[in-house]
Write an enzyme that holds these catalytic residues in place. Structure first.
Site, short mmCIF file in Angstrom:
data_model
loop_
_atom_site.label_atom_id
_atom_site.label_comp_id
_atom_site.label_asym_id
_atom_site.label_seq_id
_atom_site.Cartn_x
_atom_site.Cartn_y
_atom_site.Cartn_z
N LYS A 109 2.28 0.94 -3.62
CA LYS A 109 2.65 -0.43 -4.01
C LYS A 109 4.16 -0.59 -4.20
O LYS A 109 4.76 -1.57 -3.73
CB LYS A 109 1.95 -0.82 -5.32
CG LYS A 109 0.47 -0.97 -5.25
CD LYS A 109 -0.10 -1.51 -6.55
CE LYS A 109 0.09 -0.59 -7.74
NZ LYS A 109 -0.66 0.67 -7.62
N THR A 110 4.76 0.33 -4.93
CA THR A 110 6.18 0.19 -5.26
C THR A 110 7.05 0.27 -4.01
O THR A 110 7.94 -0.56 -3.79
CB THR A 110 6.61 1.25 -6.28
OG1 THR A 110 5.83 1.10 -7.47
CG2 THR A 110 8.08 1.12 -6.63
N GLU B 275 4.67 -6.47 -7.24
CA GLU B 275 3.76 -5.32 -7.25
C GLU B 275 2.58 -5.69 -8.16
O GLU B 275 2.76 -5.96 -9.34
CB GLU B 275 4.49 -4.08 -7.77
CG GLU B 275 3.65 -2.84 -7.82
CD GLU B 275 4.44 -1.62 -8.27
OE1 GLU B 275 3.80 -0.64 -8.69
OE2 GLU B 275 5.68 -1.66 -8.22
#
Length: 470
Positions: free
Chosen positions: A114-115, A158
């Site tokens: 995600k990051t 995110e």
């Protein structure tokens, strides 16, 4: 709205600090507290936010809106003072949605990646002149921050699945990188974890778009649930477009697909052809790892949906500078590179080991790993052991408990007892010294985990400097 004063409990956390920064940029009044001093706290103080270490319940007043995360317990003195004072309460995810209220919301979800993916979208859209707003749970190197309030129409976030709070979002565009069971302390079962992503897909605004990595078994299952007949009948799914990307041929039920064909993998870069219908685009990234090509494919599709050309998107992706603690080089001494990484799930650790093997070349991969959460260690001990055994040498230190209390019988030894090339050293600094003393030229040293293991890089570099200066 601007007259409301917000108080953030746990303001120094990765997720909370970026929301707080967005509130500052919005011009809203806020204060905050945390249990320990940190770089995030210092940054917010420099922005003019009143922050303090510890709890000061006497400062909580009825007109405040208390912003909190799932890590904050009701027993927290400031949380309890807010309840007693009749304050309004707002979860971090709700606060983030508030900060993004007038923008096109792009939510990046998934158990892993995600990051990096959200940071990659943020920088790519920025390079393309869109000046997006974003909230990322890590520092985007290009901006040297995890939050930015831009002038453009997009807001990139995110989306945290750990506590189900990503269901508070209503994105126009959502990306799911993968669906692999985690956070079972909250969900109870892998089925309930997967169900949360099904619900998340139904949070997308009608007319919006979902982008899935169809190499991932969890994403393929979700696609079948959304479109059980493999057709595009809107009665079978949310009224959204569903796009896919992957290394493998696409399954049925997609409106569009990007096939990734790797071309070249080198220690510090990777490239591939992205094939989308009749469109073929060569994309290069200044970092190793096949998983990063997949992240880039998600970003590529998002950029194409936003109206950017394939050529200019590829050019922007080639400039991606990465995000902090995602295969981040911390230094090099005597030919030994020191890398810090946030990997904290066995799938992430295994991917990191493969990426590190490419980067190390003829050198060895040496690891200091700090498990994150007692529940995750208990649930995945065997898989952590297998992933870490992909390294030449791994030392595992004590578990970073974060929000959890210890579980009887759960220590890092339940990982190392299953390893072939691992050992247990309780103290992270001692573990770092041990690994640093074993390294020689061309080796790669990794500090790995979602806790405070990143601080051990200082120890590693100090030992290496002392050794190689003699």
């Amino acid at each position: 709205m601007t007259e409301t004063k917000y108080h953030f409990i746990g303001i120094g956390g990765a997720g909370m600090s970026v929301v707080a920064q967005l509130f500052v940029e919005r011009g809203w009044q806020l204060s905050g507290s945390d249990q320990a001093d940190s770089a995030n706290l210092s940054r917010l103080k420099q922005l003019g936010v009143e922050c303090w270490v510890g709890t000061q319940p006497q400062k909580i007043t009825p007109e405040m809106t208390i912003v909190y995360s799932s890590a904050i317990r009701p027993s927290n003195p400031e949380f309890a003072a807010g309840k007693a004072a009749g304050c309004r309460f707002m979860h971090r995810s709700q606060a983030l949605a508030l900060a993004a209220a007038d923008r096109k919301f792009v939510a990046v979800a998934g158990a892993h990646g995600k990051t990096t993916t959200s940071g990659m979208i943020a920088q790519t859209f920025s390079q393309l002149g869109a000046d997006p707003s974003f909230a990322v749970g890590g520092v985007v190197t290009h901006y040297q921050t995890g939050a930015h309030l831009g002038t453009g129409e997009y807001f990139i976030a995110e989306a945290d699945e750990s506590d189900g709070s990503f269901l508070n979002y209503r994105p126009q565009l959502a990306i799911i990188t993968n669906i692999e069971a985690d956070h079972l302390d909250n969900y109870g079962s892998s089925e309930q974890f997967a169900r949360a992503f099904f619900d998340f897909a139904h949070c997308i605004e009608p007319g919006g778009t979902l982008i899935l990595c169809t190499d991932d078994p969890g994403c393929r299952t979700l696609l079948k649930q959304l479109r059980p007949q493999g057709d595009l009948d809107e009665s079978c799914s949310p009224k959204i477009r569903i796009l896919g990307y992957g290394l493998q041929a696409p399954p049925a039920g997609l409106d569009d697909f990007c096939l990734v064909k790797p071309l070249l993998a080198e220690p510090n870069s990777v490239s591939a052809q992205f094939n989308r219908g009749q469109e073929t685009t060569t994309v290069s990234l200044p970092m190793p790892g096949e998983h990063n090509l997949l992240n880039a494919a998600a970003v590529f599709l998002a950029a194409r949906i936003a109206g950017f050309s394939a050529t200019e998107t590829a050019g922007a992706l080639a400039e991606f500078e990465g995000t902090a603690r995602r295969f981040e080089t911390k230094g090099e001494v005597g030919g030994v590179r020191v890398i810090d990484d946030y990997a904290h799930h066995p799938t992430e650790v295994a991917a990191l080991m493969r990426q590190s093997r490419e980067a190390a070349g003829k050198g060895r991969v040496l690891v200091v790993f700090q498990p994150h959460l007692y529940s995750r260690t208990k649930n995945f001990a065997s898989r952590f052991a297998a992933a870490l055994d992909l390294a030449d040498r791994a030392v595992v230190c004590d578990i970073y408990g974060a929000r959890e209390d210890p579980l009887p019988g759960v220590t890092s030894r339940i990982i190392t007892d299953k390893m072939q090339r691992g050992s247990y050293v309780a103290d992270k600094d001692e573990a770092a010294r041990l690994i640093a003393n074993e390294a020689h030229g061309s080796d790669l040293i990794l500090t790995v985990g979602a806790g405070d293991i990143t601080k051990a890089t200082t120890v590693v570099l100090a030992v290496l400097k002392q050794r190689f200066s003699q």
